[in-house]
Scaffold this motif. Sequence first.
Motif, PDB file in Angstrom:
ATOM      1  N   ARG A 157      -5.406   9.100   4.545  1.00 42.79           N
ATOM      2  CA  ARG A 157      -6.866   9.155   4.441  1.00 42.79           C
ATOM      3  C   ARG A 157      -7.378   9.829   5.702  1.00 42.79           C
ATOM      4  N   LEU A 203     -11.111   7.438  -4.404  1.00 49.29           N
ATOM      5  CA  LEU A 203     -10.157   6.573  -3.700  1.00 49.29           C
ATOM      6  C   LEU A 203      -8.794   6.618  -4.388  1.00 49.29           C
ATOM      7  N   VAL A 247     -11.298  -7.150 -10.142  1.00 49.48           N
ATOM      8  CA  VAL A 247     -10.309  -6.908  -9.090  1.00 49.48           C
ATOM      9  C   VAL A 247      -9.953  -5.433  -8.924  1.00 49.48           C
ATOM     10  N   ARG A 252      -4.575   8.503  -3.545  1.00 47.21           N
ATOM     11  CA  ARG A 252      -3.427   7.605  -3.445  1.00 47.21           C
ATOM     12  C   ARG A 252      -2.192   8.382  -2.992  1.00 47.21           C
ATOM     13  N   ALA A 257       2.081   1.871  -3.532  1.00 44.05           N
ATOM     14  CA  ALA A 257       1.006   2.240  -4.461  1.00 44.05           C
ATOM     15  C   ALA A 257       1.087   3.699  -4.882  1.00 44.05           C
ATOM     16  N   ALA A 288     -14.002   0.591   1.164  1.00 47.01           N
ATOM     17  CA  ALA A 288     -13.279  -0.028   0.055  1.00 47.01           C
ATOM     18  C   ALA A 288     -12.544  -1.278   0.532  1.00 47.01           C
ATOM     19  N   MET A 290     -19.162   0.370  -4.540  1.00 49.69           N
ATOM     20  CA  MET A 290     -19.061   1.825  -4.415  1.00 49.69           C
ATOM     21  C   MET A 290     -19.306   2.464  -5.780  1.00 49.69           C
ATOM     22  N   ARG A 310      -5.404  -2.049  -1.572  1.00 49.79           N
ATOM     23  CA  ARG A 310      -3.945  -1.943  -1.405  1.00 49.79           C
ATOM     24  C   ARG A 310      -3.314  -1.292  -2.633  1.00 49.79           C
ATOM     25  N   ALA A 311      -3.828  -1.645  -3.813  1.00 53.87           N
ATOM     26  CA  ALA A 311      -3.277  -1.049  -5.033  1.00 53.87           C
ATOM     27  C   ALA A 311      -3.549   0.449  -5.084  1.00 53.87           C
ATOM     28  N   GLN A 312      -4.556   0.901  -4.339  1.00 49.95           N
ATOM     29  CA  GLN A 312      -4.830   2.333  -4.290  1.00 49.95           C
ATOM     30  C   GLN A 312      -4.219   2.966  -3.044  1.00 49.95           C
ATOM     31  N   GLY A 313      -3.272   2.265  -2.445  1.00 49.64           N
ATOM     32  CA  GLY A 313      -2.527   2.866  -1.347  1.00 49.64           C
ATOM     33  C   GLY A 313      -3.258   2.893  -0.018  1.00 49.64           C
ATOM     34  N   ILE A 314      -4.221   1.988   0.163  1.00 49.53           N
ATOM     35  CA  ILE A 314      -4.943   1.968   1.434  1.00 49.53           C
ATOM     36  C   ILE A 314      -4.337   0.904   2.342  1.00 49.53           C
ATOM     37  N   ASN A 315      -4.066   1.283   3.573  1.00 46.16           N
ATOM     38  CA  ASN A 315      -3.519   0.333   4.546  1.00 46.16           C
ATOM     39  C   ASN A 315      -4.665  -0.541   5.053  1.00 46.16           C
ATOM     40  N   TYR A 337       0.824  -1.211   0.000  1.00 44.77           N
ATOM     41  CA  TYR A 337       0.000   0.000   0.000  1.00 44.77           C
ATOM     42  C   TYR A 337       0.860   1.264   0.000  1.00 44.77           C
ATOM     43  N   LYS A 391      -7.693  -6.251  -2.443  1.00 40.97           N
ATOM     44  CA  LYS A 391      -6.601  -6.167  -3.408  1.00 40.97           C
ATOM     45  C   LYS A 391      -6.567  -4.789  -4.060  1.00 40.97           C
ATOM     46  N   MET A 392      -7.747  -4.347  -4.478  1.00 41.75           N
ATOM     47  CA  MET A 392      -7.858  -3.032  -5.081  1.00 41.75           C
ATOM     48  C   MET A 392      -7.469  -1.950  -4.073  1.00 41.75           C
ATOM     49  N   SER A 394     -12.346   4.706   2.753  1.00 44.52           N
ATOM     50  CA  SER A 394     -11.286   3.722   2.569  1.00 44.52           C
ATOM     51  C   SER A 394     -11.600   2.447   3.357  1.00 44.52           C
TER      52      SER A 394
END
Lengths: 341, 312
Positions: free
Chosen positions: A113, A105, A91, A109, A79, B165, A97, B174-179, A76, B171-172, B162
């Motif tokens: 948050r 979202l 995926v 990045r 990312a 999400a 949402m 984490r790919a968007q930078g969410i812990n 993360y 998976k998505m 977040s």
Amino acid sequence: MIELRNIVKRFNNGTASETVAIDHLNLTLQEGDFITVIGGNGAGKSTLINIIAGSFPADEGMILLNNNDVSKMHEYQRAQYFGRVFQDPMVGTATDMTVIENLALAYGRGKTRSLFRWSYRPSDVEFFVNELKTLGLGLEDRLYQKVGLLSGGQRQALTLLMATIRSEPSYNKVKRDYVRFFDGDKKLAKQEIDAAFKQAFDEFKASKKEVLESGLNKEEKKAKIKELKNVLDKKLRQYDVTKPVLLLDEHTAALDPKTAEKVLETTDRIVKENNLTTIMITHNMKDAIKYGNRLIMMSKGKVVADIAGEEKKKLTIETLLDMFVTNSKNDMLADSAIFGD
Amino acid sequence: MLQYLASLPGAVVLGLIWGVMSLGVFISYKILDIPDLTVDGSFVTGGAVCAVVIFMGGSFWIGILLGIVAGLLCGLITGLLHTLLGIPAILAGILTQLALWSVNLKIISITGQSSNVGISARSFDVIFSQLNVYDTLWKIGIIFVLLVLAFYVFFGTELGASIRATGNNQKMSRAQGINTKFNIVLGLMLSNGLVALSGALLAQYQGFADINMGRGAIVIGLCAVVIGIAITKHISPNFLVRMSGVFVGAIIYYLVYQTVVFLGLDTDLLKMLAALVVAIFLGFPYLYKTYFSKWSRNHKNKKLAAGGNNND
């Protein structure tokens, strides 16, 4: 610039079914490179992308982003420097949402948050609408619909957009990343960037004062100051070294040929417009030749061919197939079955 | 009959109190997509902590506050078991729940009692009690409105979005930078904080906290959530409506409860009834998909074969 140094990845380590997915792989991508990756099943293409993005760690080796090792960072955290589109359209997006929430979202990045900011502000909507319009799929009229209602192609296009839009990082982050990714003395880099920022801000303040003291009316002053702010912003953005690197893992494989072509064209346009460094895995040799400035062939976790520039432009499917056969004699049968296009 | 009607406001109050708990279950089960079984324990923890504070002479506000904090900690433990140690969420919840049984006994034993603490409104200052149902009704009504609004706002923020999400697609996220790990722990904490608040409110309403008061709480919570969703599904996908629906679900549960008690059903069977309701509601969508759609397809195909059209 991304550099992969001596990456090794084994699965089922230490058991009888141990397999080496990536075998001492070295690869360097220059800024703005658009690499297409081909190779048979099990060649290690997807594993490679997963390792770069940090979905799982490599057993050995380093991943350098602008000469900085990022292999210890969590997925993360990485990312903020990578944008991903997956093979499976399910995926890449949060299906429960709405379209705009998904974009928001992605837009956040690399930022904390916050509990004290709305997930998106009314002022962001126009920006998102304009971005969606560039896809040409009419998604701008479906902002408040759940992503689950979109088709696979629409979702992949949306994911692509999400992988590439990122809000402008804060000035502090620009400074921090400049120092972090500076090749050489970090202290010097810090002094340099601090001085550059201070100078820019001082110039801005001076000219702002000038405007305020001039005899213009209120509206004109406002417009002038706004203009100055834009100039300042542009100046400071020069130091942003971390444009997202795009990682595409067969992102059109699940789409019908027509949609796939459209998504690929969009990909190409976005990459060119933003001069993004890109790695694109594909099973389609035609696409591998058509897009990008460099082509890599993988077999058994190694790069077996690396073709760039003029040489790549001359490539044909036949020469690629020949190359493929000579490079992977053992699993030729299985692979030619896949590549028989 | 009059007696039955007189019992209805009480049922609504109980529904709203358990609705707070159901909102917690809604957060873990629907938003985070984690069936968290900690709640059977954290519900009692919230009630016990609050009751002990009031019993020792503390203000009920402090009692409620400490109860919530205790609940947050319960969620923290389950969350860490799940994210740090990689224990499957459902098992992590069961482990915490089991451990909480001992913890709750110890909390209650602070007062010198063995398994329950009495805090009757006759001798203690409490926020509300069943001695005055109408007073309780408006107070719990305010709590309901405040909670729903607060969580509506929360899930509209960057952090809240977040978390949604994370529950939707890890998976998505984490790919968007969410812990995602942090968000799961935070979500479980909030969920169990609500559950503990509900326990604290119930202890005051019924005038005691008891080691057994949380038994089967998760089923009541799930019951309220699935009923709530079934109702609101056809009204609006709005989040405010969905969260309110959970409270409505809890109220319906208690209205049905009162009714079957009035009709003379053996109260021993009530838990079984609750489990049955949850099983039916959870199983219904699957049944509908596998059997009903097949039936309707066959039906249409027959019509087609007979030369009709399938436009109906």
